[in-house]
Write a protein that holds these residues in place. Structure first.
Motif, PDB file in Angstrom:
ATOM      1  N   LEU A 155       0.855  -1.174   0.000  1.00 59.20           N
ATOM      2  CA  LEU A 155       0.000   0.000   0.000  1.00 59.20           C
ATOM      3  C   LEU A 155       0.900   1.236   0.000  1.00 59.20           C
ATOM      4  O   LEU A 155       2.061   1.161   0.384  1.00 59.20           O
ATOM      5  CB  LEU A 155      -0.901   0.012   1.235  1.00 59.20           C
ATOM      6  CG  LEU A 155      -1.596  -1.309   1.596  1.00 59.20           C
ATOM      7  CD1 LEU A 155      -2.353  -1.180   2.903  1.00 59.20           C
ATOM      8  CD2 LEU A 155      -2.514  -1.751   0.475  1.00 59.20           C
ATOM      9  N   SER A 156       0.351   2.371  -0.407  1.00 64.40           N
ATOM     10  CA  SER A 156       1.220   3.529  -0.587  1.00 64.40           C
ATOM     11  C   SER A 156       0.624   4.790   0.023  1.00 64.40           C
ATOM     12  O   SER A 156      -0.571   4.861   0.324  1.00 64.40           O
ATOM     13  CB  SER A 156       1.479   3.771  -2.076  1.00 64.40           C
ATOM     14  OG  SER A 156       0.264   4.084  -2.732  1.00 64.40           O
ATOM     15  N   LEU A 179       3.558   4.650  -9.018  1.00 63.71           N
ATOM     16  CA  LEU A 179       2.606   3.771  -8.338  1.00 63.71           C
ATOM     17  C   LEU A 179       1.867   2.891  -9.340  1.00 63.71           C
ATOM     18  O   LEU A 179       1.653   1.698  -9.099  1.00 63.71           O
ATOM     19  CB  LEU A 179       1.604   4.598  -7.530  1.00 63.71           C
ATOM     20  CG  LEU A 179       2.157   5.451  -6.382  1.00 63.71           C
ATOM     21  CD1 LEU A 179       1.043   6.296  -5.770  1.00 63.71           C
ATOM     22  CD2 LEU A 179       2.815   4.585  -5.330  1.00 63.71           C
ATOM     23  N   ALA A 180       1.468   3.497 -10.460  1.00 63.46           N
ATOM     24  CA  ALA A 180       0.745   2.743 -11.485  1.00 63.46           C
ATOM     25  C   ALA A 180       1.635   1.666 -12.101  1.00 63.46           C
ATOM     26  O   ALA A 180       1.218   0.510 -12.268  1.00 63.46           O
ATOM     27  CB  ALA A 180       0.237   3.700 -12.562  1.00 63.46           C
ATOM     28  N   ALA A 198      -2.034  -1.002  -5.601  1.00 65.47           N
ATOM     29  CA  ALA A 198      -3.497  -0.933  -5.725  1.00 65.47           C
ATOM     30  C   ALA A 198      -4.119   0.161  -4.867  1.00 65.47           C
ATOM     31  O   ALA A 198      -5.057   0.830  -5.292  1.00 65.47           O
ATOM     32  CB  ALA A 198      -4.112  -2.285  -5.371  1.00 65.47           C
ATOM     33  N   TYR A 199      -3.611   0.344  -3.653  1.00 59.90           N
ATOM     34  CA  TYR A 199      -4.259   1.261  -2.701  1.00 59.90           C
ATOM     35  C   TYR A 199      -3.330   2.418  -2.399  1.00 59.90           C
ATOM     36  O   TYR A 199      -2.168   2.225  -2.026  1.00 59.90           O
ATOM     37  CB  TYR A 199      -4.599   0.525  -1.414  1.00 59.90           C
ATOM     38  CG  TYR A 199      -5.385   1.343  -0.410  1.00 59.90           C
ATOM     39  CD1 TYR A 199      -6.776   1.309  -0.391  1.00 59.90           C
ATOM     40  CD2 TYR A 199      -4.733   2.145   0.514  1.00 59.90           C
ATOM     41  CE1 TYR A 199      -7.502   2.056   0.534  1.00 59.90           C
ATOM     42  CE2 TYR A 199      -5.452   2.890   1.441  1.00 59.90           C
ATOM     43  CZ  TYR A 199      -6.830   2.838   1.455  1.00 59.90           C
ATOM     44  OH  TYR A 199      -7.539   3.584   2.350  1.00 59.90           O
ATOM     45  N   CYS A 200      -3.850   3.626  -2.526  1.00 57.20           N
ATOM     46  CA  CYS A 200      -3.064   4.824  -2.283  1.00 57.20           C
ATOM     47  C   CYS A 200      -3.802   5.720  -1.292  1.00 57.20           C
ATOM     48  O   CYS A 200      -4.918   6.172  -1.557  1.00 57.20           O
ATOM     49  CB  CYS A 200      -2.809   5.570  -3.593  1.00 57.20           C
ATOM     50  SG  CYS A 200      -1.887   7.108  -3.399  1.00 57.20           S
ATOM     51  N   GLN A 209      -5.890   1.364  -7.848  1.00 58.66           N
ATOM     52  CA  GLN A 209      -7.301   1.014  -7.937  1.00 58.66           C
ATOM     53  C   GLN A 209      -8.160   1.839  -6.985  1.00 58.66           C
ATOM     54  O   GLN A 209      -9.321   2.115  -7.273  1.00 58.66           O
ATOM     55  CB  GLN A 209      -7.462  -0.478  -7.640  1.00 58.66           C
ATOM     56  CG  GLN A 209      -6.808  -1.361  -8.693  1.00 58.66           C
ATOM     57  CD  GLN A 209      -6.814  -2.825  -8.324  1.00 58.66           C
ATOM     58  OE1 GLN A 209      -7.154  -3.187  -7.196  1.00 58.66           O
ATOM     59  NE2 GLN A 209      -6.428  -3.688  -9.254  1.00 58.66           N
ATOM     60  N   VAL A 210      -7.580   2.237  -5.865  1.00 57.45           N
ATOM     61  CA  VAL A 210      -8.302   3.038  -4.865  1.00 57.45           C
ATOM     62  C   VAL A 210      -7.426   4.208  -4.438  1.00 57.45           C
ATOM     63  O   VAL A 210      -6.238   4.041  -4.158  1.00 57.45           O
ATOM     64  CB  VAL A 210      -8.685   2.191  -3.629  1.00 57.45           C
ATOM     65  CG1 VAL A 210      -9.319   3.069  -2.550  1.00 57.45           C
ATOM     66  CG2 VAL A 210      -9.633   1.069  -4.016  1.00 57.45           C
TER      67      VAL A 210
END
Length: 637
Positions: free
Chosen positions: A188-189, A227-228, A233-235, A266-267
């Motif tokens: 996660l980021s 990130l992409a 997926a989650y930022c 994605q989020v």
């Protein structure tokens, strides 16, 4: 070279863990300085909460170990730091982060800690390392240390630049090693586009100052692309008020474009600005178009004027809030509202009525209630503030919600929560919690939402009267609902344990908020639980011609596990009626003799799948009830 280690551990949830953003940002800043890059070896970042012995083995011949401290890792950091000091007595131990109090009390309490860092680590940590090279720790700004048996606090650093020029831990490759060495881990980021906050809420320690400062757009857009490309997926957005500035829409657009091109992130989970309504709405609409936002935050924290004054916060007017709810509902964008239980100036009555005022003004989708936590550098933590408001603080185990219940913590973490104030007694605090759980379970999650709306609109029954009556009915009754709420009451009364999680293996190896656990129990044996509610609902004397269809629709509108299709026979057009009410209208109920079909857009085949997708992930998006696009009128085609 002098070896520097960083420790920033986080808990893992369902196999996912955050990249250690704070430690990475400080590392990137140090590596950009040629002197520090030459003199020091920035060896490793320990970011997983593993056994202390395993973590210690990763540290070899350290010159210094720096710990990033937050409420979820403070005790772990202390325990590991002690072990490092025992094995390497000459190693310097540095603590920094939100949970390091600026009064420097940690140096008096923990003799193994050598130095505290305050403020933005990129500047203060570089200054500390340079001062150590020069043999004069006293020349470093924004630190505290011991000298001749006394604790010395250096003057704070002066941050003048409007633009933040710190290098990116993503774009400089700091995290490349971590990702390469941890295959199979879902990372996660954190995305940070600015720092600062113009508000001064007493309970908050989010930022180091009120002045707003910005990262260059080139850096922000580059990080989004990183990130992409790395399939993150989650930022989470670390800005205090996303949507406050015009460029925030451009950032949201870049995130949407990245998802369209790469499938990631994605989020995107920001904390929205409360006074930039039009811009935030457009950002939410944009993110929602790609399913990237779990819901728009319309946060209030409290609706008590006295509490607002005590904590230094101003809210939107109820008229403005109501208009916003109408706007979001008409656009099909889910919203949720947040409240904090235990703020100074709040009473049990003002808190419970505040929940219902949100309902009255259109918040039927999702509500989240948090306990007021005393954070080390907030105004709420000041001794004179505590004394003035007669705040009683309890130390409880950190609430690991939505995680495995059999977590055998080698080092437990703790939260410091407000248990009572001058205006809310301990018993009132318990009762306010029980009301909150009742309102969230039955209204926000949907079990009695449509009955409550009908009674409010057509029979002038206040939401407060409906839900305070329901809570009384449950607490004074018998059956499974009574047993659950009595157990909730017992746990809140014995609050020093802090055991405020619900666990039942049939819903998966995951703990739940009380309202979620009660809701899951109800939908897993729906008809039986509804039978327990019927005497209370019957007591309102709803018209006998309307009641059967209203009951049928209320029961059918709740999304249930393993429900592929449902058919409901109605004499009135309740789907259209409630859809219009929720959108802010005042419709007249129309007669409709019809067999209405509810066809779910997604079927959750098992209880754990339902619990995870509809309740855990989908709660704020309203996934516990059916939407109009899932309702079919056969004779209308």
């Amino acid at each position: 070279m002098k070896k520097i280690y960083f420790v920033q551990v986080g808990f893992e949830f369902d196999g996912s863990v955050y990249l250690p953003y704070a430690a990475g940002a400080i590392t990137a800043s140090c590596l950009a300085d040629e002197q520090l890059k030459t003199e020091y070896d920035f060896s490793d970042i320990i970011f997983r909460r593993e056994k202390l012995a395993h973590a210690l083995e990763k540290i070899s011949d350290p010159y210094a170990v720096a710990f990033s401290c937050s409420v979820w890792n403070m005790e772990y950091n202390k325990a590991l730091a002690q072990k490092v000091k025992e094995r390497y007595p000459d190693c310097l131990i540095f603590f920094g982060g939100h949970s390091v109090s600026e009064d420097a009390s940690l140096l008096a309490e923990e003799d193994y800690v050598d130095c505290l860092n305050f403020g933005e680590g990129e500047e203060t940590f570089k200054g500390l390392l340079k001062a150590l090279l020069n043999g004069d720790i006293g020349s470093a700004p924004s630190i505290a240390y011991r000298k001749d048996g006394k604790i010395i606090k250096a003057p704070p650093i002066c941050l003048k630049n409007k633009e933040l020029s710190y290098p990116s831990p993503y774009l400089t490759g700091v995290f490349d090693k971590i990702i390469a060495e941890n295959p199979g881990v879902e990372f996660l980021s954190v995305l940070e586009t600015n720092r600062g906050c113009p508000y001064s809420c007493a309970y908050c320690d989010w930022v180091t100052g009120k002045r707003m400062r910005f990262f260059p757009m080139k850096k922000v857009l580059g990080e989004i692309r990183w990130l992409a490309e790395h399939k993150i997926a989650y930022c989470f957005c670390a800005d205090s008020n996303f949507g406050m500035f015009e460029r925030d829409y451009e950032i949201a657009a870049a995130l949407v474009e990245a998802k369209k091109k790469y499938g990631y992130p994605q989020v995107f989970r920001p904390c929205y600005e409360k006074n930039s309504a039009d811009r935030v709405f457009e950002i939410c609409r944009l993110l929602n178009s790609e399913g990237m936002d779990k819901g728009a935050t319309l946060a209030y924290q409290t609706l008590s004027d006295e509490a607002l004054e005590k904590v230094g916060r101003k809210n939107l007017t109820m008229e403005h809030f109501s208009a916003l709810m109408k706007k979001y509902n008409e656009a099909g964008i889910p919203t949720y509202s947040e409240l904090i239980l235990g703020l100074p100036g709040e009473t049990k009555d003002s808190f419970c009525r505040g929940i219902c005022r949100l309902m009255e003004n259109g918040q039927h989708n999702s509500l989240s209630v948090y306990h007021c936590e005393v954070l080390p550098n907030s105004d709420l933590s000041r001794p004179e503030y505590i004394e003035e408001n007669k705040i009683k603080i309890i130390k409880v185990g950190f609430n690991h919600i939505h995680s495995a219940p059999d977590r055998s913590e080698e080092v437990p973490e703790y939260s410091y929560l407000v248990r009572s104030t001058a205006t809310m007694s301990e018993d009132d605090w318990v009762q306010a919690n029980l009301f909150s759980v009742c309102a969230q379970c039955f209204h926000s999650l949907g079990l009695t939402r449509f009955f409550a709306i009908w009674l409010n609109k057509e029979m002038n029954v206040a939401y407060y009267d409906f839900y305070s009556g329901l809570l009384s009915y449950i607490m004074n009754g018998s059956g499974r609902l009574h047993n659950m709420w009595k157990e909730f009451e017992r746990k809140y009364q014995s609050s020093l344990s802090g055991d405020w999680n619900y666990f039942e293996p049939k819903f998966g190896n995951v703990t739940w908020f009380f309202e979620e656990g009660a809701f899951l129990e109800a939908v897993s044996d729906f008809d039986a639980y509804f039978e327990e509610l019927l005497p209370y609902i019957d007591s309102f004397g709803i018209d006998g011609g309307v009641f059967p269809s209203l009951l049928a629709y209320q029961k059918a509108a709740v999304r249930k596990p393993n429900e592929k299709e449902a058919q409901v026979f109605l004499k009135y057009d309740f789907p259209a009626y409630f859809d219009e009410v929720i959108k802010g209208g005042s419709p007249a109920l129309k007669e409709l003799n019809s067999s209405v079909i509810i066809k779910p857009d997604c079927v959750y085949d098992t209880l754990p799948d339902y619990a995870r997708e509809a309740v855990w992930y989908g709660r704020r998006r309203g996934r516990t009830t059916y939407h109009m696009n899932e309702i079919i009128y056969p004779e209308r085609g």
